[in-house]
Design a protein around this motif. Structure first.
Motif, short mmCIF file in Angstrom:
data_model
loop_
_atom_site.label_atom_id
_atom_site.label_comp_id
_atom_site.label_asym_id
_atom_site.label_seq_id
_atom_site.Cartn_x
_atom_site.Cartn_y
_atom_site.Cartn_z
N ILE A 68 0.84 -1.21 0.00
CA ILE A 68 0.00 0.00 0.00
C ILE A 68 0.88 1.26 0.00
O ILE A 68 0.67 2.18 -0.80
N SER A 69 1.89 1.26 0.86
CA SER A 69 2.77 2.43 0.94
C SER A 69 3.50 2.64 -0.38
O SER A 69 3.71 3.78 -0.80
N SER A 70 3.90 1.55 -1.05
CA SER A 70 4.62 1.67 -2.33
C SER A 70 3.72 2.29 -3.38
O SER A 70 4.16 3.17 -4.13
N ILE A 71 2.47 1.86 -3.41
CA ILE A 71 1.53 2.43 -4.40
C ILE A 71 1.34 3.93 -4.12
O ILE A 71 1.34 4.75 -5.04
N VAL A 72 1.21 4.27 -2.84
CA VAL A 72 1.06 5.69 -2.49
C VAL A 72 2.30 6.48 -2.92
O VAL A 72 2.19 7.56 -3.50
N ALA A 73 3.47 5.91 -2.67
CA ALA A 73 4.72 6.61 -3.04
C ALA A 73 4.78 6.82 -4.55
O ALA A 73 5.19 7.90 -5.01
N ILE A 74 4.36 5.84 -5.34
CA ILE A 74 4.36 5.99 -6.80
C ILE A 74 3.39 7.10 -7.21
O ILE A 74 3.72 7.98 -8.01
N GLY A 75 2.21 7.07 -6.61
CA GLY A 75 1.20 8.10 -6.91
C GLY A 75 1.70 9.49 -6.56
O GLY A 75 1.51 10.44 -7.33
N VAL A 76 2.35 9.61 -5.42
CA VAL A 76 2.85 10.93 -5.00
C VAL A 76 3.94 11.42 -5.95
O VAL A 76 3.95 12.59 -6.33
N LEU A 103 14.74 10.05 1.78
CA LEU A 103 15.16 9.65 3.14
C LEU A 103 13.95 9.19 3.95
O LEU A 103 14.03 8.21 4.70
N PHE A 104 12.87 9.92 3.79
CA PHE A 104 11.61 9.59 4.48
C PHE A 104 11.17 8.17 4.12
O PHE A 104 10.82 7.37 4.99
N TRP A 105 11.28 7.87 2.84
CA TRP A 105 10.81 6.57 2.36
C TRP A 105 11.71 5.44 2.87
O TRP A 105 11.22 4.38 3.29
N ILE A 106 13.02 5.67 2.87
CA ILE A 106 13.95 4.65 3.39
C ILE A 106 13.62 4.37 4.87
O ILE A 106 13.53 3.22 5.30
N GLY A 107 13.42 5.45 5.61
CA GLY A 107 13.09 5.31 7.04
C GLY A 107 11.82 4.49 7.23
O GLY A 107 11.76 3.61 8.09
N LEU A 108 10.84 4.75 6.39
CA LEU A 108 9.58 4.06 6.58
C LEU A 108 9.62 2.60 6.13
O LEU A 108 8.95 1.75 6.72
N ILE A 109 10.42 2.31 5.11
CA ILE A 109 10.57 0.90 4.71
C ILE A 109 11.18 0.12 5.89
O ILE A 109 10.73 -0.98 6.23
N LEU A 110 12.18 0.74 6.54
CA LEU A 110 12.80 0.10 7.71
C LEU A 110 11.76 -0.12 8.81
O LEU A 110 11.68 -1.19 9.40
N ALA A 127 12.16 9.21 9.41
CA ALA A 127 11.07 9.72 8.57
C ALA A 127 10.54 11.03 9.13
O ALA A 127 10.27 11.97 8.38
N THR A 128 10.41 11.11 10.46
CA THR A 128 9.89 12.33 11.09
C THR A 128 10.79 13.51 10.79
O THR A 128 10.32 14.58 10.41
N LEU A 129 12.09 13.28 10.94
CA LEU A 129 13.04 14.38 10.72
C LEU A 129 13.05 14.82 9.25
O LEU A 129 13.15 16.00 8.95
N SER A 130 12.92 13.84 8.34
CA SER A 130 12.92 14.19 6.91
C SER A 130 11.69 15.04 6.58
O SER A 130 11.77 15.93 5.74
N THR A 131 10.58 14.73 7.24
CA THR A 131 9.35 15.48 6.95
C THR A 131 9.49 16.94 7.31
O THR A 131 8.89 17.80 6.67
N VAL A 132 10.28 17.22 8.37
CA VAL A 132 10.43 18.61 8.81
C VAL A 132 10.89 19.48 7.63
O VAL A 132 10.34 20.54 7.37
N TYR A 133 11.87 18.98 6.89
CA TYR A 133 12.36 19.79 5.78
C TYR A 133 11.35 19.86 4.64
O TYR A 133 11.25 20.88 3.96
N MET A 134 10.60 18.79 4.44
CA MET A 134 9.58 18.82 3.38
C MET A 134 8.54 19.91 3.68
O MET A 134 8.05 20.56 2.77
N GLY A 240 -0.72 8.74 3.79
CA GLY A 240 -0.58 7.49 3.06
C GLY A 240 0.55 6.61 3.52
O GLY A 240 0.45 5.38 3.45
N ILE A 241 1.64 7.21 3.99
CA ILE A 241 2.81 6.38 4.33
C ILE A 241 3.21 6.52 5.80
O ILE A 241 3.31 5.52 6.51
N LEU A 242 3.39 7.77 6.27
CA LEU A 242 3.88 7.94 7.65
C LEU A 242 2.89 7.34 8.65
O LEU A 242 3.29 6.60 9.56
#
Lengths: 472, 196
Positions: A68-76, A103-110, A127-134, A240-242
């Protein structure tokens, strides 16, 4: 090796983000498609499958969430191609958005694949820290304030999760040693723990940390304000992912906690969720813009997912989870187009779409909005029916049937307020306001189609059979 | 010896709550991390645990050395306001902080008795966690909130060290990595605001 394949698209995105050729972003949806190969391959393997020893283990549950997260990532990534057509963003911030998304995605896969509390936390923190910059890629004063806000409140939430993990680890270390961090092993040996109180305390603290991150009581507007201030793909990534990664953590911890004391776990979670949904329904009723509306509705759906899960309705929880994970990012991404005539103009937002692309857009957005309020045959309709029946089944086991019926009645009343608000908004979008011509880009349309097909895929018999076979 | 450093760890927490200057706050964070590093090494030596000794050493290098240096550098480069008076008046803090410490010690008592080893240290690390939260709440500007976040992480590290005799090495390394990443992000955020 599978881990490498799983993170390769994110690594490609990370390295491409250092290139100043911004047009390279167009190849990212194609490279991101590659993640589906190892993800689907995981489904063909016997479970549990060790990806890296006991640390990262593929199970039926996390393979589903990863898909599900992968599909969301592709859509985004598809929708991100035209981000600069809808919002004011310079090239530097644009490429940095991709860098932190990677970076966010790598964190979430882990986090999603982890069978270890420590790795789960590390991935979530990353993932949380990566989101701050986004969030900060939007140069507005509000976004800047909210980025710091996210940094601080996110840090408190994530610290509470670590605090709880340490207590859980301390409770199980005397019997399991360093393996006490292993979710599967802990679940197996939970009844041997000498201090269940310490585990329960840890679970409560972990849950509160997770609830703060998901925008539950008393932090209901925290997430909505952040999503409002940042560019619209951030909201899509959050919902969708976090949030999927946070939910899988909650699923893992709660499964263990329910083995110790099911009734206490249910009561604690239920009271928390009830307070949250009561407040959220009021806020939804008062909301005046798309972003806050979708964000608060996201909180409502997470409440339902958790409620069904702790009631023992694993199938409805996972079905609701899948539908929420597809529909909410789709709605967040659609705000990029819907708000092109002004942020708070709901009236007439679905008017002015001409040609095949325009008409397909309003049809799909209409589908998303009606699906999110659980109109049949939306997967959410079925999940709610099954979910409430799971609550009744649980009540029969605990001799509190009347209380549960009362609770479900109140919940249905609350849900009807939300339903009314969404229908009112849909009608205002379609039948009120002026008609102004708006543009939908092909890549966005492709992303919406992907989400629509994926949502329909959830009610396919094969998916339902798979979900019913997952027992936490 | 550990008791002495635990005392210093707690004392540095109390001092930062009354500090009104940013550099002083950074200094006491470094001092707090120094005490934490030494405690971790001493616990590691006591239990003959090399992983704990290594993470104690890393704490000394990263948290007591590199991070305070980077934070000071950030504050100079981006001209952060150095006068950071707490929003909670000091005369209220004098009543509030001991109350929190007593409350958390009381709260932690059943937990401490269950864990058995180093029970007082667990109570102190939980108190420190709450004090870090207070530090975060009592300041309006961002810089002290960042220090509070880092000190909260120190409190959790102490809890991990004392309650569990150290978490697995890869988890501790992961936490170090995340703290370093947080510093990079903080630097980037300040840079963005400065450019704007």
């Amino acid at each position: 090796m599978i881990l490498l394949y799983l993170i390769t698209p994110a690594l490609i995105m990370f390295f491409i983000s250092f290139s100043h050729h911004i047009y390279l972003r167009r190849i990212l949806p194609i490279t991101n498609l590659m993640v589906l190969i190892p993800t689907l391959y995981l489904f063909s393997l016997g479970k549990p499958y060790a990806i890296i020893g006991e640390y990262l283990v593929a199970t039926n549950l996390n393979s589903y969430i990863l898909l599900i997260s992968s599909i969301v990532a592709i859509g985004v990534t598809l929708a991100l191609i035209t981000l600069n057509k809808h919002v004011k963003i310079d090239n530097r911030s644009y490429i940095k958005f991709y860098r932190f998304f990677a970076l966010f995605w790598i964190g979430l896969i882990l986090s999603i694949m982890s069978n270890n509390m420590g790795i789960y936390w590390i991935g979530l923190e990353m993932a949380t820290l990566s989101t701050v910059y986004m969030i900060k890629t939007n140069k507005s004063k509000q976004a800047s304030k909210e980025a710091w806000n996210y940094m601080i409140v996110g840090a408190i939430a994530i610290s509470l999760i670590l605090f709880g993990i340490i207590l859980i680890y301390a409770s199980a270390k005397p019997i399991l040693g360093e393996e006490a961090m292993n979710f599967a092993l802990l679940k197996e040996h939970i009844h041997e723990i000498k201090n269940p109180f310490l585990f329960e305390l840890g679970f409560v603290i972990v849950s509160v940390g997770m609830f703060i991150k998901m925008g539950f009581f008393p932090m209901n507007l925290w997430l909505a304000n952040i999503e409002r201030a940042s560019f619209y793909p951030v909201g899509a990534l959050f919902s969708g992912i976090l949030e999927s990664a946070i939910l899988i953590g909650f699923f893992q911890f709660s499964m263990i906690a329910m083995q110790i004391d099911k009734e206490a776990t249910f009561s604690f979670v239920f009271i928390y969720l009830f307070l949250t949904i009561s407040l959220v329904s009021f806020l939804i009723f008062r909301s005046k813009d798309f972003m806050r509306l979708f964000s608060l509705s996201g909180v409502e759906h997470m409440v339902l997912i958790i409620l069904f899960w702790v009631s023992g309705g694993y199938f409805p929880a996972l079905l609701h989870f899948g539908a929420h994970a597809f529909l909410k990012p789709a709605l967040f991404l659609s705000t990029g187009v819907l708000e092109s005539q002004g942020r708070y103009k709901i009236a007439g937002a679905l008017k002015g779409y001409h040609g095949f692309e325009g008409k397909t857009f309003w049809f799909i957005v209409g589908f998303f909005i009606l699906a999110i309020v659980s109109l049949p045959p939306s997967p959410m309709f079925f999940s709610e029916i099954y979910g409430f029946s799971a609550m009744i089944t649980l009540a029969k086991e605990t001799d509190s049937l009347l209380w549960m019926i009362l609770a479900i009645t109140i919940l249905l009343l609350i849900l009807s307020i939300i339903f009314y608000k969404f229908i009112e908004i849909y009608q205002s979008m379609k039948y009120e306001g002026e008609e102004v011509e708006k543009i939908v880009y092909k890549s966005e349309l492709l992303a919406f189609l992907l989400f629509a097909v994926a949502t329909i895929g959830l009610i396919m018999p094969q998916t339902i059979t798979y979900l019913k076979a997952i027992h936490g | 010896m550990i008791d002495f450093f635990i005392g210093l760890f707690m004392a540095s927490f109390l001092i930062v709550l009354f500090s009104g200057r940013l550099y002083r706050l950074i200094f006491w964070y470094a001092f707090n991390s120094l005490a934490l590093g030494v405690i971790t090494i001493l616990v590691g030596v006591e239990h003959i645990d090399n992983a704990l000794v290594i993470s104690g050493g890393l704490t000394l290098i990263l948290k007591a050395g590199v991070i305070p240096f980077v934070l000071k550098n950030i504050s100079q480069r981006f001209n952060l306001i150095r006068e950071i008076n707490p929003t909670v008046p000091i005369h209220y803090s004098i009543i509030l902080i001991p109350a929190i410490i007593i409350f958390t010690l009381y709260l932690a008592e059943p937990m401490s008795s269950m864990i058995g080893v180093n029970s007082n240290y667990i109570a102190i690390s939980i108190s420190s966690f709450f004090l870090a939260l207070i530090l975060m709440i009592e300041h309006k500007s961002v810089a002290p909130k960042i220090i509070a976040f880092l000190m909260m992480e120190n409190a959790l590290f102490l809890l991990g060290t004392t309650a569990t005799k150290g978490m697995p090495m890869f988890v501790e390394l992961g936490i170090f990595f995340d703290v370093m990443m947080a510093i990079v992000i903080i630097n980037l955020l300040f840079k963005e605001e400065h450019v704007k």
